[in-house]
Design an enzyme around this catalytic site. Structure first.
Site, short mmCIF file in Angstrom:
data_model
loop_
_atom_site.label_atom_id
_atom_site.label_comp_id
_atom_site.label_asym_id
_atom_site.label_seq_id
_atom_site.Cartn_x
_atom_site.Cartn_y
_atom_site.Cartn_z
N GLU A 94 0.85 -1.22 0.04
CA GLU A 94 -0.09 0.18 -0.02
C GLU A 94 0.88 1.08 -0.02
OE1 GLU A 94 -3.32 -2.09 3.01
OE2 GLU A 94 -2.35 -0.32 3.55
N CYS A 114 3.25 8.42 2.04
CA CYS A 114 3.30 7.40 2.94
C CYS A 114 3.73 6.14 2.13
CB CYS A 114 2.24 7.36 3.79
SG CYS A 114 2.62 6.15 5.16
N CYS A 121 5.04 -7.42 7.55
CA CYS A 121 6.12 -7.07 8.60
C CYS A 121 6.27 -8.12 9.41
CB CYS A 121 5.51 -5.88 9.34
SG CYS A 121 6.82 -5.27 10.55
N CYS A 125 3.35 -6.14 15.89
CA CYS A 125 2.89 -5.11 16.88
C CYS A 125 1.19 -5.69 17.02
CB CYS A 125 3.05 -3.68 16.40
SG CYS A 125 4.69 -3.31 16.48
N CYS A 128 -1.55 -3.28 14.87
CA CYS A 128 -1.17 -3.08 13.35
C CYS A 128 -1.84 -4.40 12.56
CB CYS A 128 0.20 -2.72 13.41
SG CYS A 128 0.88 -2.70 11.88
N CYS A 347 -2.30 1.55 8.40
CA CYS A 347 -1.17 0.61 8.03
C CYS A 347 -1.70 -0.84 7.65
CB CYS A 347 -0.11 0.53 8.96
SG CYS A 347 1.39 -0.30 8.83
N1 SAH Z 1 7.07 -0.35 11.19
C1 SAH Z 1 7.58 1.14 11.22
C2 SAH Z 1 6.62 1.85 9.99
C3 SAH Z 1 5.45 1.49 9.70
S1 SAH Z 1 4.04 1.63 10.67
C4 SAH Z 1 6.82 1.63 12.75
O1 SAH Z 1 6.21 0.72 13.40
O2 SAH Z 1 7.03 2.64 13.17
C5 SAH Z 1 4.01 3.27 10.94
C6 SAH Z 1 3.06 3.92 11.99
O3 SAH Z 1 1.77 3.45 12.05
C7 SAH Z 1 3.85 3.25 13.33
O4 SAH Z 1 4.05 4.59 14.27
C8 SAH Z 1 2.98 2.44 13.82
O5 SAH Z 1 2.93 2.14 15.32
C9 SAH Z 1 1.61 3.08 13.53
N2 SAH Z 1 0.30 2.08 13.36
C10 SAH Z 1 0.28 0.83 13.03
N3 SAH Z 1 -1.01 0.33 13.06
C11 SAH Z 1 -1.23 1.52 13.55
C12 SAH Z 1 -3.09 1.63 13.92
N4 SAH Z 1 -4.10 0.60 13.67
N5 SAH Z 1 -3.36 2.96 14.32
C13 SAH Z 1 -2.60 3.89 14.30
N6 SAH Z 1 -1.36 3.64 14.20
C14 SAH Z 1 -0.91 2.33 13.65
FE1 SF4 Z 2 5.52 -3.69 11.76
FE2 SF4 Z 2 3.18 -2.60 11.93
FE3 SF4 Z 2 4.82 -2.68 14.16
FE4 SF4 Z 2 5.40 -1.03 12.09
S1 SF4 Z 2 3.43 -1.06 13.66
S2 SF4 Z 2 6.60 -2.46 13.03
S3 SF4 Z 2 4.42 -2.03 10.26
S4 SF4 Z 2 3.86 -4.40 12.90
#
Ligand code: SAH
Ligand code: SF4
Length: 361
Positions: A94, A114, A121, A125, A128, A347
């Site tokens: 995306e 973005c 990934c 997390c 996410c 994301c």
């Molecule tokens: N992996 C990297 C960059 C991609 S994620 C990271 O984790 O920083 C980009 C941002 O989106 C990160 O700050 C992540 O914590 C946030 N993110 C992921 N899922 C999300 C969600 N459901 N709502 C809000 N922010 C989210």
């Molecule tokens: Fe990976 Fe999503 Fe965690 Fe960023 S927030 S490190 S994209 S699992």
């Protein structure tokens, strides 16, 4: 031929060297560069000032369009556009374009893209959508660059005849787990003889991979660092971002401190506010203590809820209260207005929905 040259991985010097190898004069490389990074061509047929034989060789031995658009979604106000692309091997990623994002304290119109650095990934997390699916593979540098160019073209069509203003590496994937290709891509888009985006207009967001942060401290390219913190202590952070077990907060903070000392650049901490999980006022105070004295800025983002996930966004009241505590403690803090809320702009969310259309409807 052993393989195809990914044209968008080459900076201008490398492009010039490639064409010199092919016996082409130097100005041909300049023409090709203009087609790629100024006129934003996606097809060699458009490059009418190049000889047909050169175009044919380029088409046979190089690629410029590693992304196939399979889905496009615009928010109701048309200020956010999200694309899902299929890659040559069938993986999907995306990219999101945000026009005029309202960023407090900053002026002027912005056109921010973005971009993703991995298909999926591995970091897992829990809040996410990308993390839920696991890692398929790293993106190649040209797959990363091409996302920027697609957005630049769309920004031209939609708003104004000029460039993107910002790139945020905050799409799918963990950029510091695909470090070399991410930097190769960033070198191409910042190349002054090419796309020429200023490094200071680029932000790389990481979940906190300490060796990568340390490497960033020594990069000549002055891109900004954002660290996704989401919790001020290890017990909670490990629940939300399991990589915290490997790189606990103290190590992340030590690496960030060294980074600010070496670069004198302000670090952003991302904090996705989840109702009743990490938005209590005691945690805001704990966060303020953790960040005290650091050259930093906190970006609070109410969570974008993910289907089948128990995590919910904090209310506007709780979010504002959390922000107030940080600000009162002298930590510059913005509460980001969620953009593209009606288009699954979190994301990895569009990819999930297109892959499993029933899940979200
Ligand atoms: N992996 C990297 C960059 C991609 S994620 C990271 O984790 O920083 C980009 C941002 O989106 C990160 O700050 C992540 O914590 C946030 N993110 C992921 N899922 C999300 C969600 N459901 N709502 C809000 N922010 C989210
Ligand atoms: Fe990976 Fe999503 Fe965690 Fe960023 S927030 S490190 S994209 S699992």
């Amino acid at each position: 031929m052993t393989g195809t040259t990914n044209l968008l991985e080459l900076n201008h010097a490398e492009l010039t060297a490639l064409l010199a190898d092919w016996g082409q004069p130097r100005y041909r490389a300049d023409q090709l560069r203009d087609w790629l990074y100024v006129k934003l061509a996606t097809d060699f047929d458009e490059m009418t000032n190049l000889p047909a034989t050169l175009r044919a060789r380029l088409a046979a031995e190089t690629r410029i369009s590693p992304l196939e658009l399979i889905y496009e979604q615009a928010s109701r106000d048309e200020q956010t556009v999200k694309w899902l692309f299929r890659l040559a091997d069938g993986q999907t990623v995306e990219t999101v374009l945000m026009l005029y994002p309202e960023i407090e304290g900053e002026r002027g119109e912005r056109r921010t893209v973005c971009i993703s650095t991995q298909a999926g990934c591995a970091m897992g997390c829990v809040f996410c959508a990308t993390g839920q699916a696991g890692l398929a593979r790293n993106l190649t540098a040209d797959e990363i660059v091409a996302q920027v160019l697609v957005a630049a073209r769309a920004a031209q069509d939609r708003s104004a005849p000029h460039h993107l203003t910002n790139v945020v590496v905050m799409g799918m994937g963990e950029p510091l787990a695909n470090y070399d290709r991410t930097w190769q891509a960033l070198r191409v888009i910042t190349d002054q003889d090419g796309f020429n985006l200023g490094a200071r207009h680029i932000t790389v967001s990481t979940v906190g991979l300490v060796p990568g942060i340390r490497r960033m401290s020594d990069e000549p390219l002055q891109v900004n660092l954002a660290v996704s913190l989401h919790a001020p202590n290890d017990a909670l952070r490990s629940q939300l971002a399991p990589i915290n077990d490997r790189y606990p907060i103290a190590e992340v903070m030590a690496a960030v401190r060294d980074y600010t000392t070496r670069t004198h650049r302000r670090v952003t901490f991302e904090y996705a506010l989840m109702n009743g999980i990490n938005d209590m006022s005691s945690l805001a105070h704990e966060l303020a203590r953790l960040l005290r004295g650091l050259l930093c800025h906190v970006n609070l983002i109410p969570l974008n809820p993910v289907v089948e996930s128990p995590y919910q966004p904090s209310s506007p009241e709780r979010s504002a209260a959390f922000q107030q505590i940080l600000q009162d403690a002298g930590i510059p803090t913005t509460l980001r207005v969620r953009r593209g809320i009606d288009i699954d702009a979190g994301c990895g969310q569009l990819r999930r929905r297109v892959a499993a259309p029933d899940a979200n409807s």
